[in-house]
Design a protein around this motif. Structure first.
Motif, short mmCIF file in Angstrom:
data_model
loop_
_atom_site.label_atom_id
_atom_site.label_comp_id
_atom_site.label_asym_id
_atom_site.label_seq_id
_atom_site.Cartn_x
_atom_site.Cartn_y
_atom_site.Cartn_z
N TYR A 124 41.07 51.52 56.43
CA TYR A 124 39.65 51.76 56.20
C TYR A 124 39.05 50.40 55.87
O TYR A 124 39.64 49.62 55.13
CB TYR A 124 39.41 52.69 55.01
N SER A 125 37.86 50.11 56.37
CA SER A 125 37.28 48.80 56.12
C SER A 125 35.77 48.89 56.00
O SER A 125 35.17 49.93 56.30
CB SER A 125 37.66 47.82 57.24
N GLY A 126 35.16 47.79 55.56
CA GLY A 126 33.71 47.72 55.45
C GLY A 126 33.12 48.58 54.36
O GLY A 126 31.98 49.04 54.48
N ILE A 127 33.86 48.78 53.27
CA ILE A 127 33.41 49.67 52.20
C ILE A 127 32.73 48.86 51.10
O ILE A 127 33.26 47.86 50.63
CB ILE A 127 34.61 50.46 51.63
N SER A 128 31.56 49.31 50.69
CA SER A 128 30.81 48.65 49.62
C SER A 128 31.11 49.33 48.29
O SER A 128 31.05 50.55 48.19
CB SER A 128 29.31 48.71 49.92
N VAL A 129 31.43 48.53 47.29
CA VAL A 129 31.69 49.04 45.94
C VAL A 129 30.82 48.23 44.98
O VAL A 129 31.28 47.32 44.31
CB VAL A 129 33.18 48.91 45.57
N PRO A 130 29.53 48.55 44.93
CA PRO A 130 28.60 47.68 44.20
C PRO A 130 28.88 47.58 42.71
O PRO A 130 28.53 46.58 42.08
CB PRO A 130 27.23 48.31 44.48
N TRP A 131 29.49 48.61 42.12
CA TRP A 131 29.64 48.57 40.66
C TRP A 131 30.74 47.61 40.21
O TRP A 131 30.89 47.36 39.02
CB TRP A 131 29.89 49.97 40.11
N LEU A 132 31.51 47.03 41.12
CA LEU A 132 32.51 46.04 40.73
C LEU A 132 32.14 44.62 41.14
O LEU A 132 32.77 43.67 40.71
CB LEU A 132 33.87 46.39 41.35
N GLY A 133 31.10 44.48 41.97
CA GLY A 133 30.79 43.17 42.53
C GLY A 133 30.41 42.12 41.51
O GLY A 133 30.69 40.93 41.70
N ALA A 134 29.76 42.52 40.43
CA ALA A 134 29.27 41.55 39.45
C ALA A 134 30.19 41.41 38.24
O ALA A 134 29.84 40.73 37.27
CB ALA A 134 27.87 41.95 38.98
N GLU A 135 31.36 42.05 38.30
CA GLU A 135 32.26 42.01 37.15
C GLU A 135 33.11 40.73 37.19
O GLU A 135 33.86 40.51 38.15
CB GLU A 135 33.17 43.24 37.14
N PRO A 136 33.05 39.90 36.16
CA PRO A 136 33.82 38.65 36.18
C PRO A 136 35.30 38.84 35.91
O PRO A 136 36.13 38.04 36.36
CB PRO A 136 33.16 37.81 35.08
N ASN A 137 35.66 39.88 35.15
CA ASN A 137 37.05 40.10 34.76
C ASN A 137 37.52 41.43 35.31
O ASN A 137 36.91 42.47 35.05
CB ASN A 137 37.19 40.08 33.24
N LEU A 138 38.61 41.40 36.06
CA LEU A 138 39.11 42.61 36.71
C LEU A 138 40.58 42.81 36.40
O LEU A 138 41.38 41.86 36.44
CB LEU A 138 38.93 42.50 38.23
N TYR A 139 40.93 44.06 36.09
CA TYR A 139 42.33 44.45 35.95
C TYR A 139 42.79 44.98 37.30
O TYR A 139 42.08 45.76 37.97
CB TYR A 139 42.48 45.54 34.88
N VAL A 140 43.97 44.56 37.71
CA VAL A 140 44.51 44.93 39.01
C VAL A 140 45.97 45.34 38.82
O VAL A 140 46.73 44.64 38.15
CB VAL A 140 44.43 43.76 40.00
N GLY A 141 46.35 46.48 39.39
CA GLY A 141 47.73 46.90 39.23
C GLY A 141 48.03 48.19 39.96
O GLY A 141 47.44 48.49 41.01
N LEU A 142 48.96 48.99 39.38
CA LEU A 142 49.45 50.21 40.01
C LEU A 142 49.26 51.39 39.06
O LEU A 142 49.28 51.22 37.83
CB LEU A 142 50.93 50.08 40.35
N MET A 143 49.10 52.57 39.64
CA MET A 143 49.09 53.80 38.83
C MET A 143 49.85 54.88 39.59
O MET A 143 49.90 54.89 40.82
CB MET A 143 47.67 54.24 38.50
N HIS A 144 50.47 55.79 38.80
CA HIS A 144 51.28 56.86 39.37
C HIS A 144 51.03 58.12 38.55
O HIS A 144 51.30 58.14 37.34
CB HIS A 144 52.76 56.48 39.34
#
Length: 420
Positions: free
Chosen positions: A354-374
């Motif tokens: 899937y591509s070309g998806i806009s996620v405006p609520w994360l665009g201006a966030e300077p600090n992001l957590y990235v990882g996995l969930m199960h």
């Protein structure tokens, strides 16, 4: 007061800037004398190495028409160079292709100027008429309703560089340990989750399947509409914290062996967010509740903006993987748009994106957590995933001057026949 419609050429030979008597707001360059080629050259210094560039600016040869001042021999050429010696013609008007009006571009000149940081644009004009109030060849016609010219240039998108590479072959000292106290390489849990999970996480294990991280699901969810509650205190979402992420491209990739989602609402996902209330999650999702075949079903991208769940139309595909498949998932943000890609190593024909998806609520966030969930949100059967690796590639912190836009309406300071 200097006229704002005058341009600032690098070199002028047998040319002058005409102001039409019947339209005093119209300006353009034309040959000063007939039967001699007039030349106007513009120079653009760019503060970076050019990857792509374009130019717009009118060129006109009035070769046919009812006006006696039109000139069947009028010609005009627009050329581009990076050294002022070797030229490439990008547009022209002659009696073979001109009729009554000019052309203005924009012209893509990337193939000519890529790799340089200086661009020359030259107009060569010729006419045989010598009417006092009108030029049969015209360059850079400006003044309402004519637009000024533009030169634009952009540098190449920064290459992504490896920031995190966890292969789970050996312990890595970190803030998140497995059940045996061995560092997993993950440094944080997503804020708002895992309050009851100890630092030696009972759901993570580096030893049971050497070379993999075994990750056991918990009965929990980020969704507000799962039917039983979110149970965030046991939601296990190990990850890393990234800083200075506004405007930066990145790609998160994880390889999953023996994907197993057997029951309703089992989920195995990559996530990006700031907390449990502002998150994007993408990956495997058992959707058997709405799939008549009951098959393990779907790649999905879902979000939570704090006020509820958010879905992306079209970003779901039924029956694209099966239990036991070996799959590489990648979630990326490139030029502000998000993509989820899956490479099914067991059944390559089912790979996709899937591509070309806009996620405006994360665009201006300077600090992001990235990882996995199960998660096994709506059942009581924990599943254990085998994570082969987890990788993170990011672009460098953006530097200024990666885009140049030059409006060709600066003040006229030129000397005819002399290089400035």
């Amino acid at each position: 007061m200097a006229d704002p419609f005058l341009i600032n050429p690098f070199y002028v030979e047998n040319a002058f800037l005409r102001e039409e008597a019947f339209a005093p707001n119209i300006r353009y360059w034309q040959p000063a004398l007939p039967n001699i080629t007039g030349v106007v050259t513009l120079k653009f210094d760019v503060p970076f190495t050019i990857d792509s560039a374009s130019f717009s600016g009118g060129i006109t040869a009035y070769t046919v028409g009812s006006d006696a001042n039109f000139d069947p021999n009028a010609t005009i050429y627009l050329d581009v160079s990076t050294d002022n010696l070797n030229w490439t013609t990008i547009a022209s008007q002659t009696n073979l292709n001109a009729c009554c009006s000019g052309i203005a571009g924009p012209w893509d000149i990337s193939s000519v100027v890529a790799g340089s940081n200086v661009v020359y644009v030259r107009s060569q004009m010729f006419m045989t008429t010598n009417y006092a109030g009108f030029g049969a060849t015209q360059f850079m016609r400006q003044g309402a309703p004519y637009d000024p010219g533009f030169f634009t240039a952009a540098s190449a998108p920064p290459q992504l560089i490896s920031l995190i590479d966890l292969d789970f072959d050996a312990p890595v000292p970190s803030g998140v340990n497995d059940v045996n106290g061995l560092g997993t390489g993950f440094t944080h849990w997503l804020p708002g989750t895992g309050g009851l999970i100890p630092r030696d996480d009972p759901n993570l294990n580096l030893l049971t399947t050497p070379g993999y991280l075994a990750f056991t699901s918990t009965r929990s969810a980020t969704s507000h509409t799962n039917g039983f509650g979110r149970n965030l205190a046991v939601l296990d979402v190990p990850g890393v914290l990234l800083n200075q992420m506004v405007g930066r491209d990145f790609k998160v990739t994880a390889k999953f062996d023996d994907v197993t989602l057997r029951d309703l609402s089992d989920e195995l996902l990559i996530y990006v967010g700031t907390s449990s209330e502002l998150i994007l999650q993408a990956g495997f999702h058992d959707f058997s509740a709405i799939d008549p075949s009951g098959a393990t079903a779907q790649y999905s991208i879902l979000g939570n903006t704090g006020s509820g769940d958010f879905t992306f139309p079209g970003a779901d595909s039924v029956r694209l993987f099966a239990n036991g498949d070996e799959v590489i998932l990648s979630l990326s943000r490139i030029d502000g748009l998000w993509s989820l890609e899956w490479e099914n190593l067991t059944n390559p024909a089912t790979s996709g994106a899937y591509s070309g998806i806009s996620v405006p609520w994360l665009g201006a966030e300077p600090n992001l957590y990235v990882g996995l969930m199960h998660m096994d949100a709506q059942n009581f059967s924990p599943q254990t995933a085998k994570i082969d690796y987890f990788r993170m590639d990011v672009s460098p912190v953006p530097e200024p001057s990666s885009l140049a836009l030059i409006l060709l309406v600066s003040l006229a300071t030129w000397r005819q026949g002399v290089r400035r």
